[in-house]
Enzyme design. Sequence first.
Site, PDB file in Angstrom:
ATOM      1  N   ALA A 315       0.880  -1.124   0.033  1.00  0.00           N
ATOM      2  CA  ALA A 315      -0.117   0.066   0.030  1.00  0.00           C
ATOM      3  C   ALA A 315       0.867   1.003  -0.119  1.00  0.00           C
ATOM      4  O   ALA A 315       1.703   1.510   0.826  1.00  0.00           O
ATOM      5  CB  ALA A 315      -0.914   0.082   1.308  1.00  0.00           C
ATOM      6  N   PHE A 316       0.528   2.274  -1.046  1.00  0.00           N
ATOM      7  CA  PHE A 316       0.995   3.477  -0.904  1.00  0.00           C
ATOM      8  C   PHE A 316       0.162   4.379  -0.175  1.00  0.00           C
ATOM      9  O   PHE A 316      -0.926   4.844  -0.902  1.00  0.00           O
ATOM     10  CB  PHE A 316       1.425   4.048  -2.419  1.00  0.00           C
ATOM     11  CG  PHE A 316       2.689   3.187  -2.898  1.00  0.00           C
ATOM     12  CD1 PHE A 316       3.634   3.959  -3.282  1.00  0.00           C
ATOM     13  CD2 PHE A 316       2.542   1.986  -3.394  1.00  0.00           C
ATOM     14  CE1 PHE A 316       4.798   3.523  -3.706  1.00  0.00           C
ATOM     15  CE2 PHE A 316       3.547   1.259  -4.061  1.00  0.00           C
ATOM     16  CZ  PHE A 316       4.512   1.978  -4.186  1.00  0.00           C
ATOM     17  N   ASP A 317       0.131   4.616   1.211  1.00  0.00           N
ATOM     18  CA  ASP A 317      -0.837   4.966   1.876  1.00  0.00           C
ATOM     19  C   ASP A 317      -1.141   6.565   1.326  1.00  0.00           C
ATOM     20  O   ASP A 317      -2.234   7.157   1.672  1.00  0.00           O
ATOM     21  CB  ASP A 317      -0.540   4.920   3.392  1.00  0.00           C
ATOM     22  CG  ASP A 317      -0.886   3.243   3.671  1.00  0.00           C
ATOM     23  OD1 ASP A 317      -1.458   2.614   3.228  1.00  0.00           O
ATOM     24  OD2 ASP A 317       0.143   2.972   4.776  1.00  0.00           O
ATOM     25  N   GLY A 319      -0.507   8.292  -1.738  1.00  0.00           N
ATOM     26  CA  GLY A 319      -0.910   8.491  -3.092  1.00  0.00           C
ATOM     27  C   GLY A 319      -1.831   7.525  -3.459  1.00  0.00           C
ATOM     28  O   GLY A 319      -2.689   7.779  -4.612  1.00  0.00           O
ATOM     29  N   TYR A 321      -4.504   6.425  -1.090  1.00  0.00           N
ATOM     30  CA  TYR A 321      -5.712   6.505  -0.191  1.00  0.00           C
ATOM     31  C   TYR A 321      -5.790   7.984   0.084  1.00  0.00           C
ATOM     32  O   TYR A 321      -6.535   8.661   0.152  1.00  0.00           O
ATOM     33  CB  TYR A 321      -5.605   5.898   1.052  1.00  0.00           C
ATOM     34  CG  TYR A 321      -5.760   4.234   0.749  1.00  0.00           C
ATOM     35  CD1 TYR A 321      -6.764   3.794   0.410  1.00  0.00           C
ATOM     36  CD2 TYR A 321      -4.236   3.585   0.874  1.00  0.00           C
ATOM     37  CE1 TYR A 321      -6.673   2.257  -0.085  1.00  0.00           C
ATOM     38  CE2 TYR A 321      -4.309   2.138   0.778  1.00  0.00           C
ATOM     39  CZ  TYR A 321      -5.428   1.605   0.229  1.00  0.00           C
ATOM     40  OH  TYR A 321      -5.453   0.179   0.170  1.00  0.00           O
ATOM     41  N   GLY A 324      -4.038  12.767   4.291  1.00  0.00           N
ATOM     42  CA  GLY A 324      -4.994  13.831   4.691  1.00  0.00           C
ATOM     43  C   GLY A 324      -6.529  13.723   4.768  1.00  0.00           C
ATOM     44  O   GLY A 324      -7.193  13.839   5.825  1.00  0.00           O
ATOM     45  N   VAL A 398      -5.245   4.305   8.122  1.00  0.00           N
ATOM     46  CA  VAL A 398      -5.431   3.626   6.721  1.00  0.00           C
ATOM     47  C   VAL A 398      -5.623   1.836   6.903  1.00  0.00           C
ATOM     48  O   VAL A 398      -4.785   1.321   7.077  1.00  0.00           O
ATOM     49  CB  VAL A 398      -4.051   3.852   5.935  1.00  0.00           C
ATOM     50  CG1 VAL A 398      -4.549   3.461   4.551  1.00  0.00           C
ATOM     51  CG2 VAL A 398      -3.726   5.328   5.955  1.00  0.00           C
ATOM     52  N   TYR A 401      -3.901   0.091   9.830  1.00  0.00           N
ATOM     53  CA  TYR A 401      -2.967   0.536  10.544  1.00  0.00           C
ATOM     54  C   TYR A 401      -3.162   2.235  10.989  1.00  0.00           C
ATOM     55  O   TYR A 401      -4.055   2.778  10.173  1.00  0.00           O
ATOM     56  CB  TYR A 401      -1.467   0.843   9.717  1.00  0.00           C
ATOM     57  CG  TYR A 401      -0.483  -0.326  10.128  1.00  0.00           C
ATOM     58  CD1 TYR A 401       0.218  -0.555  11.224  1.00  0.00           C
ATOM     59  CD2 TYR A 401      -0.272  -1.381   9.313  1.00  0.00           C
ATOM     60  CE1 TYR A 401       1.075  -1.255  11.573  1.00  0.00           C
ATOM     61  CE2 TYR A 401       0.547  -2.523   9.425  1.00  0.00           C
ATOM     62  CZ  TYR A 401       1.413  -2.089  10.660  1.00  0.00           C
ATOM     63  OH  TYR A 401       2.081  -3.227  11.186  1.00  0.00           O
ATOM     64  N   ASP A 601      17.962  26.142  -6.183  1.00  0.00           N
ATOM     65  CA  ASP A 601      16.648  26.140  -5.423  1.00  0.00           C
ATOM     66  C   ASP A 601      16.569  24.600  -5.321  1.00  0.00           C
ATOM     67  O   ASP A 601      15.908  23.877  -6.373  1.00  0.00           O
ATOM     68  CB  ASP A 601      15.554  26.715  -6.280  1.00  0.00           C
ATOM     69  CG  ASP A 601      14.288  26.673  -5.488  1.00  0.00           C
ATOM     70  OD1 ASP A 601      14.313  26.359  -4.167  1.00  0.00           O
ATOM     71  OD2 ASP A 601      13.165  27.146  -6.253  1.00  0.00           O
ATOM     72  N   HIS A 612       9.309  -4.643  10.142  1.00  0.00           N
ATOM     73  CA  HIS A 612       8.231  -5.374  11.028  1.00  0.00           C
ATOM     74  C   HIS A 612       8.489  -6.886  10.926  1.00  0.00           C
ATOM     75  O   HIS A 612       7.741  -7.260  10.056  1.00  0.00           O
ATOM     76  CB  HIS A 612       7.248  -4.651  11.146  1.00  0.00           C
ATOM     77  CG  HIS A 612       6.445  -4.885  12.438  1.00  0.00           C
ATOM     78  ND1 HIS A 612       5.158  -4.357  12.460  1.00  0.00           N
ATOM     79  CD2 HIS A 612       6.440  -5.545  13.371  1.00  0.00           C
ATOM     80  CE1 HIS A 612       4.549  -4.783  13.590  1.00  0.00           C
ATOM     81  NE2 HIS A 612       5.599  -5.441  14.199  1.00  0.00           N
TER      82      HIS A 612
END
Length: 669
Positions: A315-317, A319, A321, A324, A398, A401, A601, A612
Site C-alpha cells: 500500500a502507498f498510503d 498516493g 488513499y 489527509g 489507513v 494501521y 533552489d 517489522h
Amino acid sequence: MMSEATERQPEPAAKASVPHPLDPLNEAEIAAACDVVRAAAPSPAHCRFPTVRLEEPLKAELRDYEAGAALPRRAFVLTLDISNGEAAEHIVDIASSTILSRKVLPNSEPPYGQPPVMLEEFYKTDAVVKADPGWRAAMKRRGLSDAEIELVQVDPFSSGFFDKEFERGARIVRATSFFREQPQDNAYAHPIEGVVAVVDLIAGKVVDLLDEDPIVPIPRKKRNYGAHEITNPRTDIKPLHIEQPEGASFKVDGWNVEWQKWNFRVGFTPREGLVLHQLGYQDGERKRAMIHRASVTEMVVPYADPNPNHFWKSAFDAGEYGLGMLANALELGCDCLGHIHYFDVPAADDKGAPFVMKNAICMHEEDYGILWKHYEFRNGLFEVRRSRRLVISFFATVGNYDYGFYWYLYQDGTIQLEAKLTGIIQTTAVQPGERYKWGGMVDDNLGGPTHQHFFNVRMHMDLDGGGNTVTEHEFVPKPFGPDNPYGNVFDTTTRVMTKESEGSAIASGETGRFWKISNPNVKNSVGNPPAYKLVVTPSPLMLAQEESYVRKRGGFATKHVWVTAFDPAEKYASGDYPNVHAGGDGLPRYVKQDRPIENADIVVWHSFGHTHICKPEDFPVMPVEYAGFTLKPVGFFAANAASDIAPERNARSVLHGEANGGGSCCHAG
C-alpha cells in the site's frame, strides 16, 4: 481526553475574507471550485472528486505578494467519472469561477496510474464482493452460513500492479475477507485465508477470484481490545495533569503560528495531510528562512509473504488513499495533552461537497527534559534549563494501521519529524500444527507477515533565502604518520553534491555519514556557510528484488537521501498516481534529468522506515513503533540559540547558588 485548557480555533470559513496565499481552501472556495468543474463535466451526476486542494503559489510569487502584489486563489481539482473511469486534472481560478486548464489523465497506456481510492469505493467494494456468487460459495466452503457471511469484514486493498490483463488501465482493488461474530469483533483475529477478490470499481463487479485449496480453518479465538472488553484493567495508575495556568507560549493567527522565535504557516492537503510552510527563526534582528515547505509525500508498506493472500500487498498510503483524507478527529482520544490548539481543516467529500475535518491537527507544548546544564564546582555556579518543544501533529488511519506524524520544534533551533506506527497488523491463518514461514506467530493458528514501512519527507529548502548546497560527510580513521603520531586522529571527508546523479545516497552508521544543507552565499560568525545537518536514524531500505514491481513502484525507498532541483511538477516521492501504476515514476525518474543542484533552489527528500517482524506483543493492537529524523543547526547560529532562556519563574535556588549569589536550578511546573 481534552484538557480543560484546550483552545479552539474559529471555523475556517469565518476567517478574514482575503486568505493568505498559502491558507488551505476554505469551505466556500471548495464549493465554488467543485461547482464549476461539475457543471462543465460530461456527466455531472457521475462526477467524483478524489482530490481538491489549494494550487500553491511559487516562492517568487510569494515574494511578490510580500512586496504588495495580489495573488490569485487557485484550486487543483481532480475528478473521476465513475461511469467510464475518465480522470481529469483541473486548475480553477476561484474569484472568476473559471477553469484555467483541464488535462485528462492518460491512464490507458503504460505505466498507467489511477486517482486514489475514495471512501465511497470502500463501501462499494463490500457490496460488490458480497453479491458475487463465487465469493459467497468460497465463504460457504469455509463453513460460514448466510447470516455469518453478512457479518464478514471485506477489506478493499490497493491492488499493486503485476501486468495482468485486468490491471492494465483499470480501476481495481483487491479485497480480502475476515470473519466476525458481531460488528465490533476484531476481525483481524479471524482472517479467511485463500480468498481474494479483484473488484473493477467502474464495472462494479468481481473480475478475478482466488479460492485456494487446501482450505485453512478460520482462527476463531477472540482477541478484542475495546475498553468494554477488558475484564481486569489496571487500577494503580494515578492522574497525571499537564497544566499551563497562564496559557500556551504560542500565538496563532489563522494558519500562522509564532512560538519561541519560530514562525511558520500550517497547511494541509488530502494526500499529504499536515504541511509546514515558510518555516523560519528570529535570530536577533533577522528573521531567517529555513524550509519553504515540508511534508510527508508518500509511504509504502511492502509485504514479504509470497502466498496469494499477501504477495501483492504494497500500500502507498499517501498516493493510493490520502493521508489527509483519512485524518482522525483528535478529540476522540488522548492524542494530545496540555494546552491544545486544534486546527479544523476544510475538505471536499467524494461528491465535491465541502465539510470540516474537526480537530485534524493538534498543536501543543511539551516539556522535554534538560536543554542545557553546567555545574561549576570551582565557584558554585549551577545553571540548568529545561527544554520545551512545540508539537504539531496529526494521525491518519489507513485500514488496519494508524500513523501519527509529529513535527517537533525546539528552542535551540532543532527540527525533528517523528512517525508513530500503531494499529493492527495484517494477519494470516495458519494450518493447525504448522508454523508460519513468512513472518511471526502471534497467536494460535495466527501469523503476522513480515513487512516494511517506508516514509518519504519532502523539504523544499530555503536556508537564509538563497541558493542552497548539500554536502555529504563521514568520519574516516587517519593512518599513523607525522600528523597522527599517536593514532588517535580521524578525518571528516566532504563531498559536494553538484548534480542530481550525485544527489542520492545511503546512510552508513559505521562511518557516521551525514549531510549538511548550507547556503554558500552567506558567511557565519566563523567564516563558514550557515548550515543544517540531516541526522538520520538507523533505517532499512527496500529489500524486494530490483526487478520486482513493488521496487519499481516504490523506488524512493532504495535510497535514504535524494536531492533534486526544484520543479513544481515534482511533488511526490512516488509520482502523482501510484495507484495501479506499473512503476518507474517519482524520484528515480526525477533524478535522471541530472540537473545542477549546487547553490540552487533544491528539494531534499529523506526516506526512512521500519522493518517489522511480527510477534505476539504486536497483537491485538500494536504498541507504537517510532521512525524519523532530525535537522540540527551547524554553524547556522553564532552561539547556542537557547542560551538566552531564563530560569523558570518558580525555580528555587540550590545550596551553592544561594551561598554565592549565583545561578538557580530550573524546575518546570
